[in-house]
Design an enzyme around this catalytic site. Structure first.
Site, mmCIF file in Angstrom:
data_model
loop_
_atom_site.group_PDB
_atom_site.id
_atom_site.type_symbol
_atom_site.label_atom_id
_atom_site.label_comp_id
_atom_site.label_asym_id
_atom_site.label_seq_id
_atom_site.Cartn_x
_atom_site.Cartn_y
_atom_site.Cartn_z
ATOM 1 N N LYS A 187 -43.556 -6.746 24.672
ATOM 2 C CA LYS A 187 -42.782 -7.909 25.110
ATOM 3 C C LYS A 187 -41.611 -7.403 25.929
ATOM 4 O O LYS A 187 -41.187 -6.254 25.768
ATOM 5 C CB LYS A 187 -42.251 -8.687 23.899
HETATM 6 P P1 NAD Z 1 -40.677 -22.576 28.849
HETATM 7 O O1 NAD Z 1 -39.444 -21.874 29.237
HETATM 8 O O2 NAD Z 1 -41.632 -23.012 29.906
HETATM 9 O O3 NAD Z 1 -40.309 -23.868 27.968
HETATM 10 C C1 NAD Z 1 -39.491 -23.818 26.840
HETATM 11 C C2 NAD Z 1 -39.195 -25.246 26.449
HETATM 12 O O4 NAD Z 1 -38.452 -25.232 25.229
HETATM 13 C C3 NAD Z 1 -38.333 -25.996 27.470
HETATM 14 O O5 NAD Z 1 -38.752 -27.345 27.554
HETATM 15 C C4 NAD Z 1 -36.956 -25.922 26.863
HETATM 16 O O6 NAD Z 1 -36.111 -26.961 27.317
HETATM 17 C C5 NAD Z 1 -37.327 -26.076 25.395
HETATM 18 N N1 NAD Z 1 -36.261 -25.697 24.476
HETATM 19 C C6 NAD Z 1 -35.458 -24.617 24.521
HETATM 20 N N2 NAD Z 1 -34.571 -24.676 23.518
HETATM 21 C C7 NAD Z 1 -34.842 -25.807 22.836
HETATM 22 C C8 NAD Z 1 -34.265 -26.432 21.715
HETATM 23 N N3 NAD Z 1 -33.231 -25.878 21.097
HETATM 24 N N4 NAD Z 1 -34.806 -27.606 21.275
HETATM 25 C C9 NAD Z 1 -35.865 -28.157 21.901
HETATM 26 N N5 NAD Z 1 -36.452 -27.608 22.977
HETATM 27 C C10 NAD Z 1 -35.930 -26.458 23.432
HETATM 28 O O7 NAD Z 1 -41.399 -21.624 27.780
HETATM 29 P P2 NAD Z 1 -42.925 -21.620 27.369
HETATM 30 O O8 NAD Z 1 -43.621 -20.595 28.186
HETATM 31 O O9 NAD Z 1 -43.437 -22.992 27.295
HETATM 32 O O10 NAD Z 1 -42.825 -21.004 25.898
HETATM 33 C C11 NAD Z 1 -42.529 -21.811 24.768
HETATM 34 C C12 NAD Z 1 -42.853 -21.041 23.506
HETATM 35 O O11 NAD Z 1 -44.237 -20.672 23.536
HETATM 36 C C13 NAD Z 1 -42.100 -19.734 23.321
HETATM 37 O O12 NAD Z 1 -41.881 -19.522 21.953
HETATM 38 C C14 NAD Z 1 -43.055 -18.690 23.852
HETATM 39 O O13 NAD Z 1 -42.818 -17.405 23.338
HETATM 40 C C15 NAD Z 1 -44.361 -19.268 23.369
HETATM 41 N N6 NAD Z 1 -45.537 -18.797 24.109
HETATM 42 C C16 NAD Z 1 -45.620 -18.983 25.465
HETATM 43 C C17 NAD Z 1 -46.764 -18.542 26.115
HETATM 44 C C18 NAD Z 1 -46.972 -18.769 27.595
HETATM 45 O O14 NAD Z 1 -48.080 -18.499 28.084
HETATM 46 N N7 NAD Z 1 -46.007 -19.270 28.336
HETATM 47 C C19 NAD Z 1 -47.787 -17.904 25.395
HETATM 48 C C20 NAD Z 1 -47.656 -17.765 24.025
HETATM 49 C C21 NAD Z 1 -46.520 -18.220 23.391
#
Ligand code: NAD
Length: 491
Positions: A182
């Site tokens: 990561k």
């Molecule tokens: P992103 O940055 O696209 O979106 C994150 C979202 O979470 C945004 O809408 C943001 O406003 C919201 N957020 C942040 N703080 C918040 C809070 N306190 N309360 C409510 N909402 C809040 O990120 P993403 O890529 O969608 O990733 C989201 C999660 O999924 C993370 O934990 C990430 O590690 C996990 N993840 C992502 C992927 C991927 O392919 N992008 C893969 C596996 C896991």
């Protein structure tokens, strides 16, 4: 290479005054100054952590957790434990059940390699901001290291370490040939101009490229990064190594990205939800769901849930939360967010609610898709859902997990539920290595096969052992990594 220059007040005044329209002469002067500085070889002149004086303070010499440019709204409270403690808890728990000897467990308790780099970047406020960048490679027994890059102000080594370890178990649980890694930078892209994000991404790549590569370690998007950031990373890597699309995944389609990658994590979440729903006698078309986080994962999962006929009754992002028993249109909300809007500003019949109350909305499925530790000891008891499908990484603390399992809530854990992204990243890497492209249907179908297979293997294991899904998933992942490491002769 401004960071080689010294910081005398006169120099600083000159550069600040002249930077906007810098002549060739001035550039030459700077180069001479840089050369002199290099010759003097008295170390980097950027402000270091703890420095006082002109360059100390916000954004200088400290991890850049700089002041917000917009007013902060209240955010839901976070966990009593860190992401690292969460992952360690589940590892220890499974290692004990597997009777892993202490010396073997110790190998997996620490990372193979942890890199921390300094990223000084000149931002539009005419100041140099010093960000910290991290890349942690936890274990590479099963293949090249693989894991996302997060741009978020709260990124630190501990968090990246936890997320890297999670990737080791995740890639093993879904049985794709990768290790776990990561990365992250402690910047806040929501408050930066695109060219500033680009500078950070390129500078980060310059400093970590030696530990990356298609056969070594392959980054992907995570919180705060997207296909555009991957394109900049690939381009920067290419300057040093030649065109190498397989060096990062989650790239735009125009740059050998894979069809289906952007939606993949959300799609995988929905695929495991349908598996779990059939076990719970729940018709996905009649289900209600709440989405916590509406970024890449949340927005895709919500739209795909809606395609099945499910109804979104609550949703939150970092700036607010809304609820509506009649349903919130995920497609329209995604469009609104794509155009730069926030969830709270969405013009619909939904009511704005306190973000703390999102967890208490009644629904069939709660999908955390934001940050780690958001379901914790102080709010788990308020949850009124039948099932949680973890789109986010480490959203549930061990104490919250215990409370929810006791309440009879089925939890499809992160290491399985959100693996869709890394699975299609694997497909993208395979396509890039062959410079060949698969169609979107083929990608989605192959993703579904792997998600369903992993789901079955985890539930079979859970039934055999009489445990919930998370301990079963960890056992499966750890066993596979231990077997690979020992077959290699690494342990
Ligand atoms: P992103 O940055 O696209 O979106 C994150 C979202 O979470 C945004 O809408 C943001 O406003 C919201 N957020 C942040 N703080 C918040 C809070 N306190 N309360 C409510 N909402 C809040 O990120 P993403 O890529 O969608 O990733 C989201 C999660 O999924 C993370 O934990 C990430 O590690 C996990 N993840 C992502 C992927 C991927 O392919 N992008 C893969 C596996 C896991």
């Amino acid at each position: 290479m401004l960071y080689h220059l010294s910081y005398g007040p006169v120099w600083l005044w000159m550069v600040r005054g002249m930077r906007t329209a810098m002549s060739d002469e001035a550039i030459e002067d700077r180069e001479k100054a840089q050369q002199a500085e290099d010759e003097a070889a008295d170390g980097p002149a950027v402000p270091q952590e703890g420095d006082a004086g002109e360059h100390s303070g916000e954004g200088h010499g400290h991890p850049d957790k700089s002041a917000k440019r917009t007013e902060e709204k209240p955010k839901p409270s976070r966990a009593e434990v860190s992401n690292y403690e969460i992952v360690e808890h589940w590892f220890k728990d499974a290692a004990e059940r597997l009777e892993l000897p202490d010396d073997v467990a110790a190998v997996f308790r620490s990372s193979y390699r942890e890199v921390q780099v300094q990223i000084p970047v000149w931002l539009s406020d005419d100041r140099i901001h010093v960000f910290s960048g991290y890349r942690v490679q936890h274990n590479g027994a099963r293949g090249p290291y693989k894991g996302g890059i997060r741009f978020h102000p709260e990124v630190d080594l501990d968090e990246v370490r936890a997320l890297a370890e999670l990737m080791t178990w995740k890639t093993a649980i879904v049985n794709i040939p990768y290790g776990g890694a990561k990365g992250g930078v402690n910047c806040d892209p929501s408050k930066l101009e695109p060219h500033e994000v680009q500078s950070i991404a390129r500078s980060f790549m310059d400093k970590i490229e030696k530990v990356l590569g298609p056969q070594r370690d392959i980054p992907a998007p995570d919180v705060g990064t997207n296909a555009q950031v991957m394109a900049w990373l690939m381009d920067e890597y290419g300057k040093l190594h030649g065109h190498t699309p397989a060096c990062v995944t989650g790239k735009p389609i125009a740059l050998e990205g894979s069809f289906g990658r952007e939606a993949a994590t959300g799609r995988g979440v929905v695929q495991v939800f349908t598996e779990a729903a059939s076990e719970e006698d729940l018709d996905p078309g009649d289900a209600t769901f709440v989405m916590q986080g509406f970024g890449n994962v949340g927005a895709w999962a919500a739209r795909l849930m809606q395609e099945l006929g499910a109804k979104m009754v609550g949703v939150a992002d970092a700036d607010g939360a809304v609820a509506s028993a009649g349903g919130i249109d995920a497609e329209k909300l995604a469009e609104h967010v794509r155009d730069g809007g926030t969830v709270g500003e969405f013009d619909s019949d939904a009511d704005e609610i306190d973000p703390e109350d999102l967890v208490a909305l009644e629904c069939d499925v709660f999908i955390p898709a934001a940050l780690g530790g958001m379901l914790h000891a102080d709010n788990a008891d308020r949850m009124r859902c039948r099932m949680i499908v973890e789109g986010a990484n480490s959203p549930t603390t061990p104490r919250a997990d215990e409370i929810l399992i006791d309440k009879g809530v089925r939890i499809v854990p992160d290491v399985l539920a959100n693996a869709g992204g890394v699975i299609v990243s694997y497909f993208e890497w395979v396509q890039n290595l062959q410079h060949f492209r698969w169609g979107e249907d083929e990608v989605n179908e192959k993703l579904g096969e792997i998600m369903r297979r992993a789901y079955r293997q985890v539930t079979d294991r859970a039934q055999e052992n009489g445990t919930p899904m998370r301990p079963a998933a960890y056992e499966l992942g750890i066993e596979r990594v231990v077997e690979a490491a020992s077959t290699r002769g690494y342990i």
